[in-house]
Design a protein around this motif. Sequence first.
Motif, short mmCIF file in Angstrom:
data_model
loop_
_atom_site.label_atom_id
_atom_site.label_comp_id
_atom_site.label_asym_id
_atom_site.label_seq_id
_atom_site.Cartn_x
_atom_site.Cartn_y
_atom_site.Cartn_z
N VAL A 195 0.84 -1.20 0.00
CA VAL A 195 0.00 0.00 0.00
C VAL A 195 0.87 1.25 0.00
CG1 VAL A 195 -1.68 1.33 1.34
CG2 VAL A 195 -1.96 -1.15 1.10
N GLY A 196 1.94 1.24 0.83
CA GLY A 196 2.84 2.38 0.85
C GLY A 196 3.52 2.61 -0.49
N SER A 197 3.93 1.54 -1.15
CA SER A 197 4.56 1.67 -2.47
C SER A 197 3.60 2.26 -3.49
CB SER A 197 5.05 0.30 -2.96
OG SER A 197 6.11 -0.16 -2.16
N ALA A 198 2.33 1.83 -3.43
CA ALA A 198 1.34 2.35 -4.37
C ALA A 198 1.15 3.85 -4.17
CB ALA A 198 0.02 1.61 -4.19
N LEU A 199 1.07 4.31 -2.92
CA LEU A 199 0.86 5.72 -2.64
C LEU A 199 2.06 6.56 -3.08
CD1 LEU A 199 -0.77 5.48 0.91
CD2 LEU A 199 -1.92 5.97 -1.26
N ILE A 200 3.27 6.06 -2.84
CA ILE A 200 4.46 6.80 -3.24
C ILE A 200 4.58 6.88 -4.75
CG2 ILE A 200 6.99 6.72 -3.22
CD1 ILE A 200 6.77 5.63 -0.36
N GLU A 201 4.28 5.79 -5.44
CA GLU A 201 4.35 5.81 -6.91
C GLU A 201 3.29 6.73 -7.49
OE1 GLU A 201 5.41 4.93 -10.88
OE2 GLU A 201 6.44 4.90 -8.94
N THR A 202 2.12 6.80 -6.86
CA THR A 202 1.09 7.74 -7.30
C THR A 202 1.62 9.17 -7.22
OG1 THR A 202 -0.71 6.27 -6.60
CG2 THR A 202 -1.24 8.61 -6.88
N GLY A 203 2.32 9.49 -6.11
CA GLY A 203 2.92 10.81 -5.98
C GLY A 203 4.00 11.07 -7.01
N ARG A 204 4.81 10.06 -7.31
CA ARG A 204 5.87 10.23 -8.31
C ARG A 204 5.29 10.50 -9.68
NH1 ARG A 204 9.00 7.98 -12.14
NH2 ARG A 204 7.44 6.35 -12.43
N LEU A 205 4.25 9.76 -10.06
CA LEU A 205 3.62 9.97 -11.35
C LEU A 205 2.95 11.35 -11.43
CD1 LEU A 205 2.07 6.44 -12.04
CD2 LEU A 205 4.07 7.48 -13.12
N HIS A 206 2.45 11.83 -10.30
CA HIS A 206 1.86 13.18 -10.28
C HIS A 206 2.92 14.23 -10.60
CE1 HIS A 206 -0.70 16.52 -9.12
NE2 HIS A 206 0.26 16.96 -8.32
N VAL A 207 4.12 14.05 -10.05
CA VAL A 207 5.22 14.98 -10.35
C VAL A 207 5.60 14.88 -11.82
CG1 VAL A 207 7.62 15.56 -9.82
CG2 VAL A 207 6.07 14.89 -7.98
N VAL A 208 5.61 13.65 -12.37
CA VAL A 208 5.94 13.45 -13.80
C VAL A 208 4.96 14.22 -14.67
CG1 VAL A 208 5.98 11.75 -15.66
CG2 VAL A 208 7.07 11.23 -13.48
N ARG A 209 3.67 14.12 -14.38
CA ARG A 209 2.67 14.81 -15.19
C ARG A 209 2.76 16.33 -15.01
NH1 ARG A 209 -0.51 10.78 -12.62
NH2 ARG A 209 -0.74 8.91 -13.90
N THR A 210 3.03 16.75 -13.77
CA THR A 210 3.13 18.19 -13.50
C THR A 210 4.25 18.83 -14.31
OG1 THR A 210 2.26 17.87 -11.26
CG2 THR A 210 3.45 19.92 -11.71
N HIS A 211 5.37 18.14 -14.43
CA HIS A 211 6.52 18.68 -15.15
C HIS A 211 6.60 18.16 -16.59
CE1 HIS A 211 7.67 19.36 -10.94
NE2 HIS A 211 8.47 20.31 -11.39
N GLN A 212 5.55 17.43 -17.01
CA GLN A 212 5.45 16.95 -18.39
C GLN A 212 6.72 16.19 -18.82
OE1 GLN A 212 4.51 20.40 -20.79
NE2 GLN A 212 2.42 20.56 -19.98
N LEU A 213 7.06 15.18 -18.02
CA LEU A 213 8.27 14.39 -18.28
C LEU A 213 7.97 13.07 -18.97
CD1 LEU A 213 10.12 14.96 -14.88
CD2 LEU A 213 10.44 16.18 -17.04
N GLY A 214 6.73 12.81 -19.30
CA GLY A 214 6.39 11.58 -19.99
C GLY A 214 6.97 11.52 -21.38
N GLY A 215 7.36 10.32 -21.79
CA GLY A 215 7.89 10.12 -23.13
C GLY A 215 9.33 10.56 -23.30
N GLN A 216 9.98 10.90 -22.20
CA GLN A 216 11.37 11.36 -22.27
C GLN A 216 12.24 10.48 -21.37
OE1 GLN A 216 11.76 15.77 -22.06
NE2 GLN A 216 9.54 15.75 -21.70
N PRO A 217 12.78 9.37 -21.90
CA PRO A 217 13.58 8.47 -21.07
C PRO A 217 14.88 9.13 -20.64
CG PRO A 217 13.73 7.84 -23.39
CD PRO A 217 12.66 8.90 -23.29
N GLY A 218 15.32 8.80 -19.43
CA GLY A 218 16.60 9.29 -18.94
C GLY A 218 16.51 10.56 -18.13
N LEU A 219 15.36 11.27 -18.16
CA LEU A 219 15.24 12.50 -17.40
C LEU A 219 14.92 12.19 -15.93
CD1 LEU A 219 13.24 14.81 -19.85
CD2 LEU A 219 15.72 14.68 -19.46
#
Length: 566
Positions: A419-443
């Motif tokens: 459960v803790g891993s799921a919540l942390i990954e949800t937060g990480r993906l939120h940061v990815v979308r906020t900074h529009q980092l999808g589709g850019q490997p290595g960033l």
Amino acid sequence: MEMQHVHEGKLSAETTPREEGQQASKEPKRGGWITFPFITGLSLSLSLSLLLLEFNVKSIAATKIYNVVLACSCFFPVAGSIIADSFFGSFPVVATFAFVSLLGMIMATLTASIQSLRPPRCALIGSDTCEAPSNLQHAVLYMNLTLAPLGFGGTRFTIATMGAEQFDKPKEQGTFFSWYYFALYIGNVISCTAIIYVQDNVGWGLGFGICAIVNAVGLVVLVLGKRFYRHVKPKGSPFISIARVMVASIRKRKVSRASGSLDYYFGATPENMLKLEDIGAPTKSFRFLNRAALKTEGDRQLDGSYARSWRLCTMEEVEDLKKLVRIIPIWSSGIFLGTPIGVFGSLTILQALTMDRHLGPHFKIPASSFVVFNLLATSISIFTIDNFLLPAWQNLIRRPLTPLQRIGIGHVINILAMVGSALIETGRLHVVRTHQLGGQPGLVVPMSALWLVLPLVIIGISEGFHFPGTVTLYYQEFPKSLKSTSTAMVSLLIGIGLYLSTTMIDLTDRMTGWLPDNINDGRLDNVFWMMAVIGAVNFGYFLGCAKMFKYQRVEDHDEQSSELAY
């Protein structure tokens, strides 16, 4: 029945009092701990993930290969334990596989030192421009992934049995298993920090070379300590006895049941006849199997005596099979506990590679070293549980924490980790979308990778509860002839769990698209939520199995004759 199981904790009935005294005088109390230097060299499984990256294997493919290799290293102990129980005993098997492990580490050292044996290192992980390994380099890679795990897997749990054989009392055996796992995890911590630091900052050849040297020193120490060990000689394959009981039960399925113990066969030797008083009447569970020990006219030989055959087995052999049947449901409920090991050990590295791993302005934590937090948490948990929590529990409740209770606590904490891993990954993906980092490997995602420490610590605490509890339960409840196999059953659980994690990752990738090579475009959080739900269902199954299970050993951890209950 109680007297029988108490008797099983002692030396074999074939040992005379004089021989018993001689063995006791030669046996040091801490005979199993002389192998500690060898245990600290078990760094193979932690280096394999890095080796895959050096061969430019795609991230998700590397995750699958990594889990399969780890699973194989968990299945090998089963083969080693069968050989030990049936033919040679623990020490020869441990020494042989330790030598194989040494050869594997030497091969890894040569691979890391000779440039032509591996492709040029890829600067951008996940890029399609990375040069793939040649056929020769692939062959070298898979030779590394086969030879070294074979040696590592063949020693890890057989050496646990060899250590437990140095003790007679269940309490001492349980304590040994806790300290064995503590030493195992501390050794892995060293490899995750010092060895990886050398590999990253000095050279892979030196890093693997240190591992090879440690393996060599451990093997030498193991052999030099031979005279200190109690060597339990096997008496032939116990699996043949199990097969005979099943065949004899089926062949006598139409024979009427006997009403008294005198109708059952307890063995022709004086030692086995003495067990008549201990065993008494057959247990009422799985009565169908009792037919295998039922004496009939067809079993009588020409001289009027009886002998073991595929039609007639001893009552002790029948009861041994019953013990296995009783514990199988408990064992099966632990399979899912091995799944998070594969997921956390591989996917967490992928998460860390995409996050900010700086600890201060000048130090950057290697992604593969994040597993050290899990290992440290497990080591500290084992030490704390064994030295503080268990004594406090007994003083408060006036009863020891049973192995099943310890395993059950591990189940619950395991679910919390997912459960803790799921919540942390949800937060990480939120940061990815906020900074529009999808589709850019290595960033790098502007989020601290230290968030990953929380679930790693939680699952480490879970392992500190259920692994020592599981191996203690199996070692005490399995038949005496299957002691090596009992400890290997824990490894088998982990192996099946790792294969299950690989299958789960593969099916999830194919059916959902949650796991692309660039995890910033995926939904890794959904994978963790799915595992949490499966873990909750599995915990319900465990509770049902634990409620029906009855301990065959009646000694508690204080050696008092009181029945244990979940």
